[in-house]
Design an enzyme around this catalytic site. Structure first.
Site, PDB file in Angstrom:
ATOM      1  N   CYS A 121       0.844  -1.204   0.000  1.00 44.30           N
ATOM      2  CA  CYS A 121       0.000   0.000   0.000  1.00 44.30           C
ATOM      3  C   CYS A 121       0.877   1.250   0.000  1.00 44.30           C
ATOM      4  O   CYS A 121       1.692   1.451   0.912  1.00 44.30           O
ATOM      5  CB  CYS A 121      -0.911  -0.042   1.232  1.00 44.30           C
ATOM      6  SG  CYS A 121      -1.525   1.545   1.805  1.00 44.30           S
ATOM      7  N   ARG A 148      -4.443  -6.679   1.998  1.00 45.89           N
ATOM      8  CA  ARG A 148      -5.742  -6.439   1.369  1.00 45.89           C
ATOM      9  C   ARG A 148      -6.124  -7.497   0.336  1.00 45.89           C
ATOM     10  O   ARG A 148      -7.303  -7.715   0.070  1.00 45.89           O
ATOM     11  CB  ARG A 148      -5.739  -5.059   0.699  1.00 45.89           C
ATOM     12  CG  ARG A 148      -5.528  -3.898   1.661  1.00 45.89           C
ATOM     13  CD  ARG A 148      -5.148  -2.644   0.912  1.00 45.89           C
ATOM     14  NE  ARG A 148      -3.889  -2.813   0.191  1.00 45.89           N
ATOM     15  CZ  ARG A 148      -3.464  -1.996  -0.772  1.00 45.89           C
ATOM     16  NH1 ARG A 148      -4.197  -0.962  -1.126  1.00 45.89           N
ATOM     17  NH2 ARG A 148      -2.314  -2.208  -1.379  1.00 45.89           N
TER      18      ARG A 148
END
Length: 233
Positions: A121, A148
Site C-alpha cells: 500500500c 488487502r
C-alpha cells in the site's frame, strides 16, 4: 428489625434486576439468532434502554425488547468535541494481539495508535516514513497486518515473514523501501487473526489508524493532523 427489612429489600431488588437482565439477554439472543448472528457478549450501553452487543461480525446496538437495532457511529457529546464511542468495546480484541504487534515506541510516550497496514500500500509506505517524526513527538506506533489481497496472496506471505523475523521493525522498514525480504517457511503468528479484528472494526482499506478510544481513522494522515486529533481526546 428495620435493618433486616432494608437488607431484604435490597436482596429482592438485586434479584429482580438480575432476572430482568437475564430475560433481556434471552430476548436479544433469540432475536439475533433469527438472522444467524452469533452473540459474544451483551452489555448496557451509556444510553438507557440500549444494549451494546458484540457479534461475530462487529458491534451493534439493540433495544432491551430486541425490537430496534442500530449499527454505526454513536457519539458522546459531553466533551469538548464529539467522541465516537462505537468501537470502544472492541479495543480488548486489539490489546489481545499486543504480543504480535510490530511496535515503534516513542521515547517520551504521550499517545499510542494502532495501525492496520499492508506493505503493498503506497499510503502505508508514506505513513511509515513519518513514524520517526511521530515517535519524536510522543506517539508510539503499533502495527497489525492487513494484507488487502487476502491471506493466500504473495503480500500476505511476505508480511508473515516480516512478523516472524527476529528483527521485525527492521524487516518492515526494509519492505516499505522495496528491499528483498528473507522468507520464513514456518510462522506461528496467524495474521488471519489480525484481519479478523480489522474486519470487526470495518476496515476497508489501509492504512487504518485505530485511536486509543477505538475510533477508526481511514487513510493517510500527516503527523501534525494525527497529533492534533489525539490531543483533542
Amino acid at each position: 428489625m428495620k435493618r433486616k427489612l432494608l437488607l431484604l429489600a435490597a436482596c429482592i431488588a438485586s434479584f429482580t434486576v438480575s432476572v430482568y437482565g437475564a430475560t433481556e439477554d434471552k430476548i436479544i439472543k433469540e432475536t439475533l439468532a433469527k438472522y444467524d448472528m452469533t452473540v459474544e457478549s451483551i452489555k448496557p450501553s451509556p444510553i438507557v434502554g440500549l444494549n451494546v452487543v458484540e457479534t461475530s461480525t462487529g458491534i451493534i446496538y439493540i433495544t432491551d425488547d430486541g425490537k430496534y437495532l442500530l449499527q454505526g457511529p454513536i457519539y458522546d457529546m459531553s466533551g469538548k468535541v464529539p467522541l465516537n464511542i462505537s468501537n470502544q468495546p472492541l479495543m480488548k480484541k486489539i490489546e489481545a494481539l499486543k504480543d504480535e504487534m510490530i511496535v515503534f515506541k516513542a521515547p517520551n510516550e504521550k499517545h499510542v495508535v494502532t495501525i492496520f497496514t499492508d506493505i503493498s500500500c503506497g499510503y502505508c509506505k508514506k505513513l511509515h516514513q513519518s513514524v520517526g517524526e511521530l515517535n519524536s513527538k510522543g506517539v508510539t506506533v503499533r502495527y497489525l497486518a492487513y494484507p488487502r489481497q487476502g491471506m493466500d496472496s504473495d503480500t500476505a506471505k511476505k508480511m508473515a515473514s516480516i512478523w516472524c523475523n527476529g528483527m521485525p521493525q527492521n524487516a518492515l522498514t526494509k519492505a516499505f523501501k522495496g528491499d528483498e525480504i528473507a522468507m520464513i517457511d514456518e510462522c506461528k503468528i496467524d495474521l488471519g487473526k489480525h484481519m479478523q479484528v480489522g474486519n470487526l472494526f470495518k476496515v476497508t482499506g489501509t492504512p487504518a489508524i485505530i485511536l486509543p478510544d477505538g475510533q477508526l481513522l481511514p487513510g493517510y494522515l500527516t503527523p501534525d493532523a494525527l497529533i492534533q486529533l489525539l490531543e483533542q481526546k
